[in-house]
Each structure stands twice: as C-alpha cells, then as structure tokens.
Design a protein around this motif. Sequence first.
Motif, PDB file in Angstrom:
ATOM      1  N   LEU A 280       0.821  -1.206   0.000  1.00 57.11           N
ATOM      2  CA  LEU A 280       0.000   0.000   0.000  1.00 57.11           C
ATOM      3  C   LEU A 280       0.859   1.262   0.000  1.00 57.11           C
ATOM      4  CD1 LEU A 280      -2.841   1.227   0.159  1.00 57.11           C
ATOM      5  CD2 LEU A 280      -2.700   0.989   2.637  1.00 57.11           C
ATOM      6  N   ALA A 281       2.021   1.196   0.652  1.00 55.62           N
ATOM      7  CA  ALA A 281       2.913   2.353   0.743  1.00 55.62           C
ATOM      8  C   ALA A 281       3.587   2.676  -0.582  1.00 55.62           C
ATOM      9  CB  ALA A 281       3.961   2.116   1.827  1.00 55.62           C
ATOM     10  N   GLY A 282       3.558   1.734  -1.528  1.00 54.34           N
ATOM     11  CA  GLY A 282       4.153   1.982  -2.840  1.00 54.34           C
ATOM     12  C   GLY A 282       5.496   1.298  -2.996  1.00 54.34           C
ATOM     13  N   PRO A 283       6.152   1.534  -4.126  1.00 54.34           N
ATOM     14  CA  PRO A 283       7.432   0.865  -4.394  1.00 54.34           C
ATOM     15  C   PRO A 283       8.462   1.139  -3.296  1.00 54.34           C
ATOM     16  CG  PRO A 283       6.647   2.012  -6.343  1.00 54.34           C
ATOM     17  CD  PRO A 283       5.756   2.425  -5.198  1.00 54.34           C
ATOM     18  N   SER A 284       9.204   0.079  -2.960  1.00 51.96           N
ATOM     19  CA  SER A 284      10.225   0.234  -1.916  1.00 51.96           C
ATOM     20  C   SER A 284      11.598   0.499  -2.514  1.00 51.96           C
ATOM     21  CB  SER A 284      10.268  -1.008  -1.021  1.00 51.96           C
ATOM     22  OG  SER A 284      10.526  -2.149  -1.804  1.00 51.96           O
ATOM     23  N   VAL A 285      11.685   0.558  -3.841  1.00 54.38           N
ATOM     24  CA  VAL A 285      12.933   0.852  -4.535  1.00 54.38           C
ATOM     25  C   VAL A 285      12.713   2.131  -5.334  1.00 54.38           C
ATOM     26  CG1 VAL A 285      14.554   0.035  -6.279  1.00 54.38           C
ATOM     27  CG2 VAL A 285      13.501  -1.587  -4.700  1.00 54.38           C
TER      28      VAL A 285
END
Length: 99
Positions: A85-90
């Motif tokens: 949910l927070a979006g891409p982690s890269v």
Amino acid sequence: MARKPQSHVVTANHLLEGHSVYLSSGHWVARFEEAEVAVGGEALESLLATAKRDAAIVVGPYAIAVERATDGRLVPVELRERARLAGPSVGISVASVAA
C-alpha cells in the motif's frame, strides 16, 4: 462469545499500468480508502467473482484481510499488504539501473 467475521477487500494489479488497484462497487479504484469491504465469506466470494470477470483490466485479484484502526482508517492486517500500500520500496533511479 461469537467470533466477529473477518473483513476483506479485493486487490489486483492494473493490467496496463501495473499499479495496485482495489475493487469498489464493481469497478477498480487506485485509492485503498475507497475499496469495498466484504464482511463474511459470502460477501467476499461475491467480490472475488466480480474481480475474476475483469481479466482484461486486472491481473491476479486476491483478498486481503483488513481492520479498522483506532482512528477509523481502514488498514491491511498483514505487513506485506501494508508495504504494498505504501508503494514501491525501490527508488526509480535504482530500479532503472537494475533493468
């Protein structure tokens, strides 16, 4: 004491754009807060059946368990879904180098 039924929303990835989407009243929305909440097995099965008919729009629909936070916000139960949910982690620059 009767056990409270688990609440779920249905999520998938948008086929053309790739981002996470959530089922809401028979259509797909990008905002998690707008997702339709299914309480109990029959409601969840109905949402999943609707989602599976949208194979030309989304890929990989599945249910995620949700609950209400103390402030009333809808939040995923599982850490994996909270991260998704927070979006891409890269970052974009790192992802470009990896490609």
